[in-house]
Motif scaffolding. Structure first.
Motif, PDB file in Angstrom:
ATOM      1  N   ILE A  71       0.872  -1.179   0.000  1.00 20.02           N
ATOM      2  CA  ILE A  71       0.000   0.000   0.000  1.00 20.02           C
ATOM      3  C   ILE A  71       0.908   1.227   0.000  1.00 20.02           C
ATOM      4  CG2 ILE A  71      -1.884   1.212   1.162  1.00 20.02           C
ATOM      5  CD1 ILE A  71      -2.779  -1.441   2.312  1.00 20.02           C
ATOM      6  N   PRO A  72       1.263   1.682  -1.197  1.00 20.20           N
ATOM      7  CA  PRO A  72       2.218   2.794  -1.296  1.00 20.20           C
ATOM      8  C   PRO A  72       1.566   4.142  -1.009  1.00 20.20           C
ATOM      9  CG  PRO A  72       2.209   1.424  -3.295  1.00 20.20           C
ATOM     10  CD  PRO A  72       0.978   1.087  -2.512  1.00 20.20           C
ATOM     11  N   PHE A  73       2.256   4.935  -0.233  1.00 21.83           N
ATOM     12  CA  PHE A  73       1.932   6.346  -0.048  1.00 21.83           C
ATOM     13  C   PHE A  73       2.997   7.138  -0.795  1.00 21.83           C
ATOM     14  CE2 PHE A  73      -1.423   7.273   3.199  1.00 21.83           C
ATOM     15  CZ  PHE A  73      -1.883   5.974   3.352  1.00 21.83           C
ATOM     16  N   VAL A  74       2.581   7.821  -1.853  1.00 11.72           N
ATOM     17  CA  VAL A  74       3.496   8.666  -2.609  1.00 11.72           C
ATOM     18  C   VAL A  74       3.477  10.037  -1.936  1.00 11.72           C
ATOM     19  CG1 VAL A  74       3.972   9.749  -4.822  1.00 11.72           C
ATOM     20  CG2 VAL A  74       3.037   7.432  -4.748  1.00 11.72           C
ATOM     21  N   CYS A  75       4.612  10.481  -1.443  1.00  9.52           N
ATOM     22  CA  CYS A  75       4.656  11.721  -0.679  1.00  9.52           C
ATOM     23  C   CYS A  75       5.492  12.750  -1.433  1.00  9.52           C
ATOM     24  CB  CYS A  75       5.235  11.454   0.711  1.00  9.52           C
ATOM     25  SG  CYS A  75       4.289  10.200   1.604  1.00  9.52           S
ATOM     26  N   LEU A  98      -5.662   0.890  -8.577  1.00  8.60           N
ATOM     27  CA  LEU A  98      -4.718   0.337  -7.610  1.00  8.60           C
ATOM     28  C   LEU A  98      -4.762   1.087  -6.286  1.00  8.60           C
ATOM     29  CD1 LEU A  98      -1.725  -0.465  -9.962  1.00  8.60           C
ATOM     30  CD2 LEU A  98      -3.087  -2.112  -8.651  1.00  8.60           C
ATOM     31  N   ASN A  99      -4.332   0.392  -5.265  1.00  8.46           N
ATOM     32  CA  ASN A  99      -4.430   0.902  -3.904  1.00  8.46           C
ATOM     33  C   ASN A  99      -3.231   1.797  -3.570  1.00  8.46           C
ATOM     34  OD1 ASN A  99      -5.772   1.183  -1.527  1.00  8.46           O
ATOM     35  ND2 ASN A  99      -5.100  -0.770  -0.669  1.00  8.46           N
ATOM     36  N   VAL A 100      -3.135   2.895  -4.293  1.00  6.81           N
ATOM     37  CA  VAL A 100      -2.035   3.845  -4.097  1.00  6.81           C
ATOM     38  C   VAL A 100      -2.599   5.148  -3.541  1.00  6.81           C
ATOM     39  CG1 VAL A 100      -0.214   5.191  -5.234  1.00  6.81           C
ATOM     40  CG2 VAL A 100      -0.707   2.862  -6.011  1.00  6.81           C
ATOM     41  N   LYS A 101      -1.933   5.691  -2.540  1.00  5.67           N
ATOM     42  CA  LYS A 101      -2.346   6.970  -1.960  1.00  5.67           C
ATOM     43  C   LYS A 101      -1.319   8.020  -2.345  1.00  5.67           C
ATOM     44  CE  LYS A 101      -4.785   3.878   0.051  1.00  5.67           C
ATOM     45  NZ  LYS A 101      -6.098   3.474  -0.481  1.00  5.67           N
ATOM     46  N   ILE A 102      -1.809   9.160  -2.795  1.00  3.61           N
ATOM     47  CA  ILE A 102      -0.908  10.241  -3.189  1.00  3.61           C
ATOM     48  C   ILE A 102      -1.108  11.400  -2.230  1.00  3.61           C
ATOM     49  CG2 ILE A 102      -0.305  11.879  -5.010  1.00  3.61           C
ATOM     50  CD1 ILE A 102      -1.625   9.694  -6.908  1.00  3.61           C
ATOM     51  N   ASN A 132     -12.377   6.513 -10.535  1.00  2.00           N
ATOM     52  CA  ASN A 132     -11.808   5.698  -9.438  1.00  2.00           C
ATOM     53  C   ASN A 132     -11.061   6.509  -8.390  1.00  2.00           C
ATOM     54  OD1 ASN A 132     -12.771   3.310 -10.511  1.00  2.00           O
ATOM     55  ND2 ASN A 132     -10.884   2.850 -11.612  1.00  2.00           N
ATOM     56  N   MET A 133     -10.810   7.791  -8.638  1.00  2.00           N
ATOM     57  CA  MET A 133     -10.028   8.576  -7.686  1.00  2.00           C
ATOM     58  C   MET A 133     -10.914   9.167  -6.599  1.00  2.00           C
ATOM     59  SD  MET A 133      -7.098   9.627  -6.734  1.00  2.00           S
ATOM     60  CE  MET A 133      -5.711  10.036  -7.816  1.00  2.00           C
ATOM     61  N   THR A 134     -10.444   9.094  -5.367  1.00  2.06           N
ATOM     62  CA  THR A 134     -11.068   9.768  -4.233  1.00  2.06           C
ATOM     63  C   THR A 134     -10.176  10.947  -3.864  1.00  2.06           C
ATOM     64  OG1 THR A 134     -12.156   7.790  -3.395  1.00  2.06           O
ATOM     65  CG2 THR A 134     -11.658   9.499  -1.777  1.00  2.06           C
ATOM     66  N   VAL A 135     -10.797  12.116  -3.641  1.00  4.88           N
ATOM     67  CA  VAL A 135     -10.015  13.333  -3.402  1.00  4.88           C
ATOM     68  C   VAL A 135     -10.389  13.923  -2.041  1.00  4.88           C
ATOM     69  CG1 VAL A 135      -9.412  15.621  -4.276  1.00  4.88           C
ATOM     70  CG2 VAL A 135      -9.977  13.783  -5.882  1.00  4.88           C
ATOM     71  N   VAL A 136      -9.384  14.085  -1.184  1.00  3.43           N
ATOM     72  CA  VAL A 136      -9.617  14.532   0.186  1.00  3.43           C
ATOM     73  C   VAL A 136      -8.770  15.768   0.479  1.00  3.43           C
ATOM     74  CG1 VAL A 136      -9.439  13.876   2.615  1.00  3.43           C
ATOM     75  CG2 VAL A 136     -10.155  12.180   0.931  1.00  3.43           C
ATOM     76  N   PRO A 157      -7.492   4.264  -5.145  1.00  6.08           N
ATOM     77  CA  PRO A 157      -6.651   5.468  -5.233  1.00  6.08           C
ATOM     78  C   PRO A 157      -7.222   6.633  -4.425  1.00  6.08           C
ATOM     79  CG  PRO A 157      -7.229   4.649  -7.433  1.00  6.08           C
ATOM     80  CD  PRO A 157      -8.071   3.901  -6.452  1.00  6.08           C
ATOM     81  N   VAL A 158      -6.340   7.327  -3.735  1.00  2.00           N
ATOM     82  CA  VAL A 158      -6.741   8.522  -2.984  1.00  2.00           C
ATOM     83  C   VAL A 158      -5.717   9.629  -3.252  1.00  2.00           C
ATOM     84  CG1 VAL A 158      -7.139   9.540  -0.695  1.00  2.00           C
ATOM     85  CG2 VAL A 158      -7.808   7.165  -1.126  1.00  2.00           C
ATOM     86  N   PHE A 159      -6.228  10.824  -3.521  1.00  2.00           N
ATOM     87  CA  PHE A 159      -5.369  12.007  -3.567  1.00  2.00           C
ATOM     88  C   PHE A 159      -5.651  12.821  -2.313  1.00  2.00           C
ATOM     89  CE2 PHE A 159      -4.309  16.437  -4.770  1.00  2.00           C
ATOM     90  CZ  PHE A 159      -3.008  16.240  -5.191  1.00  2.00           C
ATOM     91  N   LEU A 160      -4.598  12.991  -1.515  1.00  2.00           N
ATOM     92  CA  LEU A 160      -4.723  13.680  -0.238  1.00  2.00           C
ATOM     93  C   LEU A 160      -4.035  15.033  -0.397  1.00  2.00           C
ATOM     94  CD1 LEU A 160      -5.702  13.048   2.641  1.00  2.00           C
ATOM     95  CD2 LEU A 160      -3.480  11.976   3.065  1.00  2.00           C
ATOM     96  N   ARG A 161      -4.858  16.079  -0.427  1.00  3.19           N
ATOM     97  CA  ARG A 161      -4.287  17.410  -0.680  1.00  3.19           C
ATOM     98  C   ARG A 161      -3.942  18.083   0.644  1.00  3.19           C
ATOM     99  NH1 ARG A 161      -6.164  23.380  -2.291  1.00  3.19           N
ATOM    100  NH2 ARG A 161      -5.003  23.597  -4.232  1.00  3.19           N
ATOM    101  N   LEU A 162      -2.658  18.382   0.802  1.00  2.98           N
ATOM    102  CA  LEU A 162      -2.182  18.921   2.068  1.00  2.98           C
ATOM    103  C   LEU A 162      -1.404  20.207   1.849  1.00  2.98           C
ATOM    104  CD1 LEU A 162      -0.927  15.525   3.496  1.00  2.98           C
ATOM    105  CD2 LEU A 162      -2.968  16.765   4.236  1.00  2.98           C
TER     106      LEU A 162
END
Lengths: 312, 275
Positions: A71-75, A98-102, A132-136, A157-162
């Motif tokens: 479960i990769p977190f791309v940072c 795929l189960n990748v978090k960005i 398929n993308m979830t955006v938080v 897939p999740v895009f985590l905007r920080l």
């Protein structure tokens, strides 16, 4: 007003995530220190991959690892992922589901002095357009921490905007955070202010000011931009006379656009005012001054709400 | 089906070419050039080299294969069908509305496809990720990525090449289908790749140049790659675009082209050895 650094809490959250879950790996592109995942790297060197300044490869590597059960977190930074590696995210992560978090840090105007190359106001438009993308988009450090764990629990897939540096604290540390469900932070009958990211704090401040002027505002934190919480949106539209969206993103393609689309789907015709970055490349400056310059502040929300109500 | 010997592999490669042409023939067009140029490499992989369980396509210990030159997928489809990953009747549905088999491969729809492809320059990065995961999990599977030579114009290929060497991925093999042609013409005229072997060398890969239609040479190269424990291994396979069909060989326009029934008959005659 208490502030806490978004990236410091993100880095610590990643450390804890790594401690709890052995399938988590971190992939970064020469941004280990700026994204604070050096904590993770020191604790779990065999699950940490710095691929250098090569964002396309960074996304592809994460995708390959995800096919093997990681479960990769791309940072990285928001624009270096959402824009530089946009097609890799689309083809290698979203198309393949795929189960990748960005985690896209330094978003919006949070690196104001870095200028447009390092700012990011198109990322939500591109990310939410992908199937398929979830955006938080978490509002503060506590929400950012909660969102890291929520992203892990979410399959896909999740895009985590920080953001980057210190931001006002909105939530308690143990506040619940559910992907896809907006948080109504304030009751009100006249106006709904819908915000996300650091604009939630500005929305709450504006609502307090407006209360003194006799205007009763409710405030929603629409932290999940996709899938949008249509139930909350329906309530906002049917129970108040005006919806104001506030976002640290272009008014093209972000929260304001999503709200307009959602209301249209719902068949609700409540007037909407969008506050965000206009269709131009912003000038350069310190974050808070820059936000104020483009009206991403409580004062401007107050002014706009008053003006809009007088014209309805 | 166990490992085939050289004669068997030669038959398998011929079968791939024949069935690819039939599949394209049914829809009247296809990427003939690149599907035919890589047929021997695909045959060597699927009928000799790769450790697979067709009855268990997601077997965690399987060797991984990525058709990074996604338009070469039809050759892959024939190999997968022959191995029993899916019914051969699927070939009949190629490119039909909603079909699993399309111009470019979709991993969510096709058993045995380890990654989706189409847009070029993606596969090697994904292969690096698979190879890193294997190492982390102490699994012995190997990852093979088949690239087009034109695809090596993409900067992302070299990002991935740099990364594979940095991590000393001795479980990763890149095979470049060096057919010297891309959509707009000869690779060296459109965007020169030479010296290609030296480029891979300079990026930290052990390299070997072979005749990509010599099955014995392909198998030897795979053996050499397995014995090379110092890092990733690149096999530059010199091939002929459109190999096996006289009027397609070395012709730019057969990268992707429509085919008439007469041309199809002629192509199949040549491939079946009845011309």
């Amino acid at each position: 007003m208490r502030t806490e650094s978004i990236r410091e809490r993100f880095g610590l959250a990643m450390l804890e995530l790594g401690r709890r879950y052995p399938r988590v790996v971190v992939v970064t592109g020469d941004l280990m220190y700026p994204t604070q995942v050096h904590h993770f790297a020191q604790a779990y060197p065999d699950r940490f991959y710095d691929v250098g300044i090569a964002e396309q490869n960074m996304i592809g590597v994460a995708a390959g690892m995800a096919t093997c059960g990681k479960i990769p977190f791309v940072c990285s930074y928001a624009n270096f992922t959402a824009l530089r590696a946009c097609e890799q995210i689309r083809n290698d992560i979203c198309y393949t589901n795929l189960n990748v978090k960005i985690a896209g840090l330094s978003s919006g105007l949070t690196y104001g002095v870095g200028g447009p190359t390092h700012q990011s106001y198109e990322d939500l438009a591109t990310m939410r357009s992908m199937a398929n993308m979830t955006v938080v988009v978490p509002a503060d450090a506590n929400a950012a921490e909660a969102a890291v764990f929520a992203a892990y629990e979410h399959d896909g897939p999740v895009f985590l905007r920080l953001g980057r540096g210190p931001e006002p604290v909105v939530y308690d540390r143990d506040a619940s955070f559910t992907i896809g469900r907006a948080c109504q932070l304030r009751e009100g009958q006249d106006v709904s202010i819908i915000a996300n990211g650091p604009m939630v704090y500005e929305a709450l401040s504006a609502a307090e000011h407006l209360e003194k002027a006799g205007i009763d505002c409710r405030v929603y934190d629409m932290h999940t931009l996709k899938p949008l919480d249509l139930d909350s949106l329906r309530s906002a539209g049917l129970e108040t006379n005006l919806i104001v969206t506030v976002e640290e993103h272009y008014i093209i393609g972000g929260l304001g656009s999503a709200v307009l689309e959602g209301l249209n789907e719902l068949g609700v015709s409540t007037p909407v005012m969008r506050i965000g970055i206009p269709d131009l490349f912003p000038i350069i400056g310190p974050t808070n001054e820059l936000r104020a310059h483009y009206g991403l502040c409580a004062d401007n929300i107050v002014r706009n709400v008053k003006a809009a109500l007088s014209s309805i | 089906m166990g490992k085939l010997d050289l004669d068997g592999l030669s038959q398998a490669a011929r079968l791939i070419r024949i069935e690819v042409c039939r599949m394209f023939g049914r829809v009247g067009q296809g990427h003939f050039g690149g599907a035919l140029s890589c047929a021997d490499i695909v045959a060597a992989l699927y009928f000799h080299e790769l450790r697979l369980r067709p009855e268990e396509p997601d077997w965690p210990e399987r060797d991984r294969f990525i058709m990074s030159k996604g338009h070469g997928a039809p050759s892959h489809y024939i190999a997968l069908g022959e191995k029993g990953f899916f019914p051969k009747e699927w070939w009949e549905q190629y490119e039909k509305l909603g079909a699993a088999l399309n111009t470019h491969p979709n991993m969510l729809k096709i058993p045995g496809v380890d990654f989706s492809a189409g847009s070029l320059g993606h596969g090697l990065s994904v292969g690096v990720g698979m190879a890193l995961a294997a190492r982390q999990d102490k699994r012995s599977y190997r990852t093979y990525v088949l690239l087009g030579d034109g695809e090596c114009n993409e900067g992302s290929v070299w990002e991935a090449a740099m990364c594979a060497a940095h991590y000393h991925l001795d479980n990763l093999v890149a095979i470049v289908d060096r057919n010297y042609l891309m959509v707009d013409g000869c690779t060296e005229q459109v965007m020169g790749l030479e010296p290609l072997e030296q480029k891979w060398n300079a990026f930290g890969w052990c390299t070997e140049v072979i005749d990509g239609h010599d099955l014995e040479a392909i198998l030897n190269a795979f053996d050499n790659a397995r014995k090379h424990a110092a890092g990733p291994y690149a096999i530059i396979a010199n091939t002929v675009k459109g190999k096996g069909v006289s009027f397609m060989e070395g012709r730019r326009e057969w990268h992707g082209n429509e085919i008439t029934p007469e041309e199809l008959t002629q192509a199949l005659r040549e491939l079946e050895g009845t011309a």
